[in-house]
Design a protein around this motif. Structure first.
Motif, PDB file in Angstrom:
ATOM      1  N   UNK A 110      81.136  92.648  63.352  1.00  0.00           N
ATOM      2  CA  UNK A 110      79.711  92.873  63.643  1.00  0.00           C
ATOM      3  C   UNK A 110      78.808  92.460  62.499  1.00  0.00           C
ATOM      4  N   UNK A 111      79.327  92.455  61.274  1.00  0.00           N
ATOM      5  CA  UNK A 111      78.506  92.069  60.113  1.00  0.00           C
ATOM      6  C   UNK A 111      78.035  90.623  60.215  1.00  0.00           C
ATOM      7  N   UNK A 112      78.743  89.804  60.980  1.00  0.00           N
ATOM      8  CA  UNK A 112      78.406  88.381  61.069  1.00  0.00           C
ATOM      9  C   UNK A 112      77.007  88.154  61.629  1.00  0.00           C
ATOM     10  N   UNK A 113      76.516  89.071  62.486  1.00  0.00           N
ATOM     11  CA  UNK A 113      75.179  88.898  63.068  1.00  0.00           C
ATOM     12  C   UNK A 113      74.088  88.927  62.002  1.00  0.00           C
ATOM     13  N   UNK A 114      74.295  89.721  60.955  1.00  0.00           N
ATOM     14  CA  UNK A 114      73.329  89.751  59.849  1.00  0.00           C
ATOM     15  C   UNK A 114      73.294  88.389  59.158  1.00  0.00           C
ATOM     16  N   UNK A 115      74.457  87.748  59.063  1.00  0.00           N
ATOM     17  CA  UNK A 115      74.524  86.419  58.444  1.00  0.00           C
ATOM     18  C   UNK A 115      73.716  85.405  59.245  1.00  0.00           C
ATOM     19  N   UNK A 116      73.819  85.470  60.563  1.00  0.00           N
ATOM     20  CA  UNK A 116      73.045  84.539  61.384  1.00  0.00           C
ATOM     21  C   UNK A 116      71.550  84.775  61.205  1.00  0.00           C
ATOM     22  N   UNK A 117      71.139  86.031  61.144  1.00  0.00           N
ATOM     23  CA  UNK A 117      69.729  86.364  60.939  1.00  0.00           C
ATOM     24  C   UNK A 117      69.228  85.801  59.610  1.00  0.00           C
ATOM     25  N   UNK A 118      70.057  85.919  58.573  1.00  0.00           N
ATOM     26  CA  UNK A 118      69.681  85.391  57.266  1.00  0.00           C
ATOM     27  C   UNK A 118      69.607  83.865  57.295  1.00  0.00           C
ATOM     28  N   UNK A 119      70.469  83.212  58.061  1.00  0.00           N
ATOM     29  CA  UNK A 119      70.445  81.752  58.151  1.00  0.00           C
ATOM     30  C   UNK A 119      69.110  81.260  58.698  1.00  0.00           C
ATOM     31  N   UNK A 120      68.531  81.984  59.665  1.00  0.00           N
ATOM     32  CA  UNK A 120      67.202  81.623  60.191  1.00  0.00           C
ATOM     33  C   UNK A 120      66.168  81.660  59.065  1.00  0.00           C
ATOM     34  N   UNK A 121      66.188  82.742  58.284  1.00  0.00           N
ATOM     35  CA  UNK A 121      65.202  82.900  57.208  1.00  0.00           C
ATOM     36  C   UNK A 121      65.367  81.815  56.154  1.00  0.00           C
ATOM     37  N   UNK A 122      66.611  81.509  55.810  1.00  0.00           N
ATOM     38  CA  UNK A 122      66.882  80.484  54.802  1.00  0.00           C
ATOM     39  C   UNK A 122      66.457  79.101  55.287  1.00  0.00           C
ATOM     40  N   UNK A 123      66.619  78.844  56.576  1.00  0.00           N
ATOM     41  CA  UNK A 123      66.172  77.553  57.102  1.00  0.00           C
ATOM     42  C   UNK A 123      64.664  77.397  56.931  1.00  0.00           C
ATOM     43  N   UNK A 124      63.911  78.456  57.253  1.00  0.00           N
ATOM     44  CA  UNK A 124      62.452  78.395  57.137  1.00  0.00           C
ATOM     45  C   UNK A 124      62.046  78.072  55.700  1.00  0.00           C
ATOM     46  N   UNK A 125      62.688  78.731  54.730  1.00  0.00           N
ATOM     47  CA  UNK A 125      62.371  78.482  53.316  1.00  0.00           C
ATOM     48  C   UNK A 125      62.727  77.050  52.933  1.00  0.00           C
ATOM     49  N   UNK A 126      63.940  76.597  53.287  1.00  0.00           N
ATOM     50  CA  UNK A 126      64.385  75.251  52.913  1.00  0.00           C
ATOM     51  C   UNK A 126      63.503  74.182  53.548  1.00  0.00           C
ATOM     52  N   UNK A 127      63.108  74.409  54.796  1.00  0.00           N
ATOM     53  CA  UNK A 127      62.261  73.424  55.477  1.00  0.00           C
ATOM     54  C   UNK A 127      60.880  73.369  54.841  1.00  0.00           C
ATOM     55  N   UNK A 128      60.331  74.547  54.484  1.00  0.00           N
ATOM     56  CA  UNK A 128      59.015  74.590  53.856  1.00  0.00           C
ATOM     57  C   UNK A 128      59.032  73.950  52.477  1.00  0.00           C
ATOM     58  N   UNK A 129      60.135  74.113  51.758  1.00  0.00           N
ATOM     59  CA  UNK A 129      60.257  73.555  50.411  1.00  0.00           C
ATOM     60  C   UNK A 129      60.771  72.113  50.424  1.00  0.00           C
ATOM     61  N   UNK A 130      60.969  71.559  51.636  1.00  0.00           N
ATOM     62  CA  UNK A 130      61.427  70.165  51.801  1.00  0.00           C
ATOM     63  C   UNK A 130      62.802  69.929  51.166  1.00  0.00           C
ATOM     64  N   UNK A 131      63.694  70.918  51.302  1.00  0.00           N
ATOM     65  CA  UNK A 131      65.079  70.762  50.854  1.00  0.00           C
ATOM     66  C   UNK A 131      65.920  70.437  52.088  1.00  0.00           C
ATOM     67  N   UNK A 132      65.900  69.160  52.438  1.00  0.00           N
ATOM     68  CA  UNK A 132      66.462  68.723  53.715  1.00  0.00           C
ATOM     69  C   UNK A 132      67.945  69.041  53.855  1.00  0.00           C
ATOM     70  N   UNK A 133      68.731  68.820  52.801  1.00  0.00           N
ATOM     71  CA  UNK A 133      70.182  69.043  52.885  1.00  0.00           C
ATOM     72  C   UNK A 133      70.497  70.514  53.142  1.00  0.00           C
TER      73      UNK A 133
END
Length: 362
Positions: A304-327
């Motif tokens: 069940x802990x894996x769902x928290x990881x998916x939630x964090x992946x969404x947040x990290x994508x938003x930051x990386x996309x805003x900061x133009x860190x494409x990789x």
């Protein structure tokens, strides 16, 4: 024989003299077309409109805006439609010949619409914002549970946001002027950012520190003193973060460990300081090195802990996309996009794993 051009519904300045006249022509013509659709629509069924638009058209204060997209939305609303959903579809390849180094079509959107009731109320800007903040969090959770890719989340979230905006005949600002579509989209995006930021409360202190550090430095080095100050604000410590395996601290510098540097033999069950940050990046390491099956083996251990990881992946994508860190953005997006298959494989492998464990015990 040439196709008649004068009536063609495109906003081309050279045909109309100025950019403003071209946009006015497009808005007037598209509104008339949408009114024709609205007149034929049945209340029992939604109207779906497929619209292809350019990724970006102009740099505006606060970011890049797509004027064509806003003008099109404006015409749909003026025609009397309420918008209940915006469904993104990636139908164009950026590496095709026309798309290379050009501002060609980048995305397509399907709008789900219904005629707006004739007695739709008027609202103030404050009432609109209050409704957004009340309804967007649940809609966002629904989208995330549906496993929508992070790259599509912002566009998809416009749907429930515009559903709030278009339930009103007008939304008036403090001066009594109607809010424009651009202003409504800005408020929807700002509320979306707030909701995503509030989700950080679900994460452990170490992961909240790592999020703040990643926002500023990514996976590059920063000063130890800055890291230590931030750790006090997040109720953790640099030493504890290093012990958790999140970062490397040496010679007065601190650096988050990228997925490729994480140990392949990591076992979450044996980790005394398990963090959401570790889960996300070990899953990315496993996915990129061993595919979905390797990531599924980790998800089976995380349960069940894996769902928290998916939630964090969404947040990290938003930051990386805003900061133009494409990789980095690509890695987080790929993890979420693969999530359905990863979880399916983890469920399929779970009985076999339990049998193997029971045999070892016997």
């Amino acid at each position: 024989m040439a196709v008649p051009k004068a009536e063609e519904l495109v906003a081309t300045p050279y045909r109309h003299g100025t950019k403003e006249k071209a946009e006015a022509f497009f808005l007037e013509g598209m509104t008339a077309a949408m009114r024709g659709l609205a007149a034929q629509a049945h209340n029992a069924f939604p109207v779906t409109i497929y619209y292809a638009f350019k990724q970006s058209e102009s740099e505006e204060e606060g970011g890049t805006a797509s004027t064509g997209w806003e003008t099109f939305l404006d015409s749909v609303i003026r025609a009397g439609f309420g918008i209940s959903g915006t469904l993104p579809m990636r139908t164009e390849l950026e590496n095709r010949m026309r798309g290379t180094a050009s501002n060609a079509l980048a995305s397509s959107i399907v709008l789900a619409c219904r005629p707006r009731p004739a007695d739709a109320p008027t609202a103030t800007r404050r009432e609109f914002l209050a409704a957004l903040k009340a309804e967007l969090p649940a809609a966002l959770r629904h989208l995330q549970k549906g496993n929508i890719a992070p790259v599509d989340l912002a566009q998809a979230a416009i749907g429930p946001g515009m559903a709030v905006f278009t339930r009103y005949a007008r939304v008036l600002d403090a001066e009594g002027k109607p809010l424009t579509v651009r202003e409504a989209l800005s408020l929807i995006n700002a509320t979306l950012d707030e909701v995503l930021a509030e989700q950080e409360g679900d994460f452990d202190a170490d992961s909240r520190w790592a999020l703040a550090w990643f926002d500023q430095y990514g996976f590059t080095e920063g000063e130890f003193g800055v890291a230590e100050t931030l750790s006090k604000a997040k109720n953790t410590s640099v030493a504890g973060l290093a012990e958790a395996g999140i970062l490397e601290a040496r010679r007065g510098k601190v650096r988050l460990k990228p997925p490729a540097e994480l140990p392949a033999e990591w076992d979450p069950a044996a980790d005394p300081r398990l963090t959401a940050w570790e889960m996300v990046h070990h899953l990315i390491r496993a996915l990129e090195s061993g595919g979905e099956a390797a990531a599924a083996a980790l998800v089976a251990k995380l349960r069940a802990k894996a769902e928290v990881a998916r939630e964090l992946a969404y947040r990290l994508y938003v930051i990386a996309e805003r900061k133009k860190r494409a990789a980095d953005a690509l890695s987080y997006n790929a993890l979420v996009q693969s999530w359905s298959e990863i979880t399916r494989l983890s469920r399929d492998s779970a009985p076999a794993a339990r049998d193997l464990f029971a045999a070892a015990e016997g």
